[in-house]
Design an enzyme around this catalytic site. Structure first.
Site, PDB file in Angstrom:
ATOM      1  N   LYS A  72       4.291   6.663  -5.755  1.00 32.95           N
ATOM      2  CA  LYS A  72       4.034   5.251  -5.473  1.00 32.95           C
ATOM      3  C   LYS A  72       5.114   4.346  -6.070  1.00 32.95           C
ATOM      4  O   LYS A  72       5.292   3.222  -5.619  1.00 32.95           O
ATOM      5  CB  LYS A  72       2.644   4.860  -5.963  1.00 32.95           C
TER       6      LYS A  72
HETATM    7  C1  LIG Z   1      -1.185   8.018  -3.370  1.00 28.06           C
HETATM    8  C2  LIG Z   1      -0.865   9.467  -3.508  1.00 28.06           C
HETATM    9  C3  LIG Z   1      -0.958  10.362  -2.424  1.00 28.06           C
HETATM   10  C4  LIG Z   1      -1.440   9.923  -1.052  1.00 28.06           C
HETATM   11  O1  LIG Z   1      -0.495   9.144  -0.359  1.00 28.06           O
HETATM   12  P1  LIG Z   1      -0.962   8.204   0.860  1.00 28.06           P
HETATM   13  O2  LIG Z   1       0.219   7.371   1.184  1.00 28.06           O
HETATM   14  O3  LIG Z   1      -2.118   7.397   0.331  1.00 28.06           O
HETATM   15  O4  LIG Z   1      -1.349   9.124   1.966  1.00 28.06           O
HETATM   16  C5  LIG Z   1      -0.623  11.690  -2.636  1.00 28.06           C
HETATM   17  N1  LIG Z   1      -0.231  12.137  -3.861  1.00 28.06           N
HETATM   18  C6  LIG Z   1      -0.124  11.309  -4.913  1.00 28.06           C
HETATM   19  C7  LIG Z   1       0.280  11.872  -6.230  1.00 28.06           C
HETATM   20  C8  LIG Z   1      -0.418   9.958  -4.781  1.00 28.06           C
HETATM   21  O5  LIG Z   1      -0.329   9.141  -5.855  1.00 28.06           O
END
Ligand SMILES: *Cc1c(COP(=O)(O)O)cnc(C)c1O
Length: 495
Positions: free
Chosen positions: A113
């Site tokens: 993120k």
């Molecule tokens: C948020 C997240 C995801 C999922 O990603 P999306 O864009 O919500 O599909 C997968 N792995 C981790 C570690 C995340 O923080």
């Protein structure tokens, strides 16, 4: 380039307006009115560029009210050293002839993120200036752990923004709590809420819908904003790493320019994999996009059957960032695959809260099937995958990445498709030490920061600096409030 709402095409915005506003007033998401296509030679040229320049090149295609120099300035701030601790920003690690991992966790909070949340605040801040908005943004976040810290790091000391994060007192790990309560920055606030994530989330939603409170905050010069993954400014930066991974594989000689590759993505809110779909749409040679679910497999079921059904029990898993029943960004895919049928999308999105489910048209399903494959993976399989990967390749992966790698293996044995595939690695294994140690057969009674040290000693892998240095940091925010005090906390924060 104009942006329009997925639920009403007549609503149009500039890119700066779309980013400043986040969500369309009709509840729809903003999407570009038309998609650019890579000009001839552009991908070739990008192979020799560093990550920051690749990101600028991609973002420039979509943000015509930002200058190239502005975008370069933001990208350099977002992805420069030491903010990201790897010079390639998002390195590709090859573990086998047909398999590579795209490590998206070299940023300040060690999860993917960061790639988006280090960029969004700069885009948002500049969008306020560009749209003539006189009020500053106050970002409110309810977090189950990871998003809150990533948002705090991203907005920390960004002009014209303030950020207040609420986390559930009983719902985050010791390490996550420490990450948030030691946050630096003059424009940040952090508070614990008694209860679980739902309590914190409901509290934030209530503040957003409180007209009187909005007016009071407006009078003080603030409008409320959110940092969730429906903002175009959060999705767009994610397109860049798909392109970057492809360029790196061409550069290393792993593939030839023009070869198709697959991506396998651990999926929750559908933001990450949607960015991959958009990258394909603008001309990146991608074969299959493989959507990996944990046992909250609502998306995998959708891709298999065309029925999106959220009427099911919510499961808590060891890959918590994928524990989601409503994947907001799927709306953008449905809009695209229906050829921009806003009325249809609006009817699906209305059915979701009303009936908890919708079934998409045959046209949309054909589109889904032509781009996406999918699969699911249990907690036990996730752990077995971490163990096997570490034993065979001495490569340590986290629980989310392990879900994706497991699903890739099932996909290959089912289809025989041995196209070179990039597994999108979304978190450092050190963010999920307890599950990873357990997977490796280390049963330990340690907790918190001691687990980080234990995993480092056990594997000989160095923990990322932001986690390693947590021990010495002073706690700045230690107060905890009941849910109904949340509006007061926000008003005091902005006073
Ligand atoms: C948020 C997240 C995801 C999922 O990603 P999306 O864009 O919500 O599909 C997968 N792995 C981790 C570690 C995340 O923080």
């Amino acid at each position: 380039m104009q942006y329009r709402s997925t639920r009403d095409k007549s609503i149009k915005m500039t890119s700066a307006q779309a980013i400043a506003q986040g969500l369309s007033r009709d509840g729809g998401l903003f999407v570009p009115e038309s998609f650019p296509f890579f000009p001839t030679g552009m991908l070739e040229r990008m192979t020799v560029l560093p990550y920051v320049e690749r990101a600028v090149t991609i973002m420039k295609l979509f943000l015509d009210d930002f200058t190239e120099n502005e975008l370069r300035d933001y990208a350099a701030k977002a992805y420069g050293y030491p903010n990201f601790d790897h010079r390639d920003v998002a390195p590709v690690v090859k573990t086998a002839e047909h398999t590579s991992f795209l490590e998206l966790w070299h940023g300040p909070t060690c999860a993917f993120k960061d790639v988006a949340l280090q960029m969004l605040p700069h885009l948002l801040s500049a969008s306020l200036d560009k749209t003539g908005e006189t009020k500053d943004a106050c970002v409110l976040v309810a977090t189950s752990g990871d998003t809150g810290k990533a948002a705090l790091e991203g907005f920390c000391d960004v002009p014209r923004t303030k950020i207040m994060v609420f986390y559930p007192e009983d719902g985050v790990s010791d390490v996550q709590k420490l990450q948030m309560t030691t946050q630096q920055g003059g424009n940040v606030g952090v508070a614990a809420v008694t209860g679980n994530f739902d309590d914190a989330q409901t509290g934030v939603k209530k503040i957003f819908s409180d007209e009187k409170m909005r007016e009071r905050l407006n009078a003080r010069g603030y409008f409320l904003s959110s940092a969730n993954s429906i903002n175009w400014g959060r999705l767009l930066p994610q397109m860049a790493y798909y392109v970057s991974a492809y360029c790196d594989m061409v550069k290393s000689g792993d593939i030839a320019m023009g070869d198709n590759i697959n991506f396998c993505v651990p999926t929750g809110n559908f933001g990450n994999i949607l960015a991959g779909y958009y990258a394909k749409k603008i001309g990146l040679p991608i074969g299959r996009l493989i959507c990996a679910s944990n046992c909250n497999d609502v998306l995998t079921e959708f891709i298999e059957t065309g029925v999106y059904n959220r009427n099911r029990a919510f499961m808590t898993t060891i890959s918590p960032s994928m524990d989601i029943l409503v994947s907001s960004n799927l709306e953008r895919l449905l809009f695209d695959l229906s050829g921009g049928d806003d009325a249809r999308v609006a009817s699906y999105m209305k059915a979701l809260p009303d009936e908890g489910r919708y079934t998409v048209s045959g046209e949309i399903m054909n589109g889904v099937k032509s781009h996406f494959s999918c699969g699911r993976c249990s907690d036990a399989e996730t752990k077995a995958t971490i163990r096997e990967m570490y034993k065979k390749e001495h490569y340590l992966i986290d629980t989310h990445t392990a879900v994706a790698y497991n699903v890739l293996q099932s996909y290959r044995s089912k289809t025989g498709d041995m196209t070179k595939t990039v597994v999108v690695s979304t978190a450092s294994p050190f963010k999920f030490c307890d599950s990873v140690l357990e997977a490796l057969g280390e049963n330990t009674t340690l907790s918190g920061l001691d687990l980080i040290d234990r995993l480092a000693t056990f594997t000989g892998v160095r923990a990322p600096e932001p986690l390693r240095t947590l021990r010495g940091k002073a706690v700045r925010f230690s107060e905890s409030f009941s849910k109904d005090k949340m509006p007061d906390v926000v008003e005091q924060f902005l006073a």
